[in-house]
Design a protein around this motif. Structure first.
Motif, mmCIF file in Angstrom:
data_model
loop_
_atom_site.group_PDB
_atom_site.id
_atom_site.type_symbol
_atom_site.label_atom_id
_atom_site.label_comp_id
_atom_site.label_asym_id
_atom_site.label_seq_id
_atom_site.Cartn_x
_atom_site.Cartn_y
_atom_site.Cartn_z
ATOM 1 N N SER A 51 1.074 -1.081 -0.060
ATOM 2 C CA SER A 51 -0.170 -0.263 -0.438
ATOM 3 C C SER A 51 0.901 1.079 0.078
ATOM 4 O O SER A 51 0.462 2.164 -0.864
ATOM 5 N N HIS A 52 1.837 1.088 0.767
ATOM 6 C CA HIS A 52 2.990 2.722 1.226
ATOM 7 C C HIS A 52 3.547 2.499 -0.149
ATOM 8 O O HIS A 52 3.534 4.076 -0.669
ATOM 9 N N PHE A 56 2.392 5.695 -2.623
ATOM 10 C CA PHE A 56 3.628 6.908 -3.606
ATOM 11 C C PHE A 56 4.178 6.765 -4.652
ATOM 12 O O PHE A 56 4.104 7.956 -5.189
ATOM 13 N N ALA A 57 3.650 5.968 -5.558
ATOM 14 C CA ALA A 57 3.141 5.513 -6.751
ATOM 15 C C ALA A 57 2.413 6.640 -7.526
ATOM 16 O O ALA A 57 2.314 7.185 -8.485
ATOM 17 N N GLU A 58 0.970 6.187 -6.881
ATOM 18 C CA GLU A 58 -0.013 7.320 -7.150
ATOM 19 C C GLU A 58 0.558 8.920 -6.985
ATOM 20 O O GLU A 58 0.473 9.746 -8.007
ATOM 21 N N TRP A 59 1.375 9.391 -5.918
ATOM 22 C CA TRP A 59 1.483 10.901 -6.002
ATOM 23 C C TRP A 59 2.380 11.016 -6.683
ATOM 24 O O TRP A 59 2.296 12.774 -7.317
ATOM 25 N N TYR A 95 9.021 15.374 5.569
ATOM 26 C CA TYR A 95 8.373 14.868 3.923
ATOM 27 C C TYR A 95 9.412 13.416 3.775
ATOM 28 O O TYR A 95 8.974 12.536 2.902
ATOM 29 N N ARG A 96 10.795 13.892 4.439
ATOM 30 C CA ARG A 96 12.046 12.706 3.952
ATOM 31 C C ARG A 96 11.588 11.408 4.594
ATOM 32 O O ARG A 96 11.639 10.179 3.721
ATOM 33 N N ASN A 97 11.145 10.772 5.103
ATOM 34 C CA ASN A 97 10.177 10.325 6.510
ATOM 35 C C ASN A 97 9.312 8.999 5.799
ATOM 36 O O ASN A 97 8.579 7.660 5.844
ATOM 37 N N LEU A 98 9.020 10.131 4.622
ATOM 38 C CA LEU A 98 7.977 8.993 3.953
ATOM 39 C C LEU A 98 7.983 8.235 2.896
ATOM 40 O O LEU A 98 6.834 7.434 2.295
ATOM 41 N N LEU A 99 9.220 8.245 2.317
ATOM 42 C CA LEU A 99 9.574 7.531 0.878
ATOM 43 C C LEU A 99 9.645 6.440 1.552
ATOM 44 O O LEU A 99 9.845 5.597 2.933
ATOM 45 N N PRO A 100 9.274 5.406 0.229
ATOM 46 C CA PRO A 100 8.889 3.511 0.898
ATOM 47 C C PRO A 100 10.856 2.871 0.803
ATOM 48 O O PRO A 100 11.070 3.957 0.382
#
Length: 135
Positions: A51-52, A56-59, A95-100
């Motif tokens: 899901s992550h 991420f790919a969608e955004w 926001y850097r912590n949101l990367l898979p």
């Protein structure tokens, strides 16, 4: 159950934040008590990891205008002044912590470049003034 939870979050960026919050920063494993009770820890970790990646790919697939619109939708969900949030993001870069973890270098660079460009636009639009913490 999981799809229903994500469907309640109105922005893709908000979904990204939520899913990222389920990842243990020490182990990289995704944890969700309710899902683990039903499906087990391994399957839950895998489902949340996927899901992550998908979110991420969608955004990343959005153009800058749509990313900005999505980010503004996310910001609008808070009662806190947007300037406060934006200033905090500029100072701390959460926001850097949101990367898979599985994101490749090109995706990482694109995400950071896009996000930081949008952040700069929002900073200017909302007249964010950064104070020097050492002053």
């Amino acid at each position: 159950m999981w799809r229903h939870t994500l469907a309640q979050i109105p922005s893709t960026f908000g979904k990204l934040v939520y899913i990222s919050s389920l990842r243990d920063t020490n182990t990289g494993r995704y944890e969700h008590h309710g899902l683990s009770q039903i499906f087990g820890e391994e399957e839950t970790d895998q489902a949340l990891r996927e899901s992550h990646q998908k979110t991420f790919a969608e955004w990343l697939s959005y153009d800058l205008a749509r990313q900005k619109e999505d980010l503004e939708r996310y910001l609008s969900s808070f009662q806190v002044d947007k300037r406060t949030i934006l200033a905090t993001w500029i100072r701390l870069s959460p926001y850097r912590n949101l990367l898979p973890a599985e994101a490749g270098e090109p995706e990482r660079k694109l995400y950071l470049a896009d996000f930081e460009a949008i952040l700069e636009l929002l900073k200017n639009e909302h007249d964010v003034v950064l104070t020097d913490p050492d002053a």
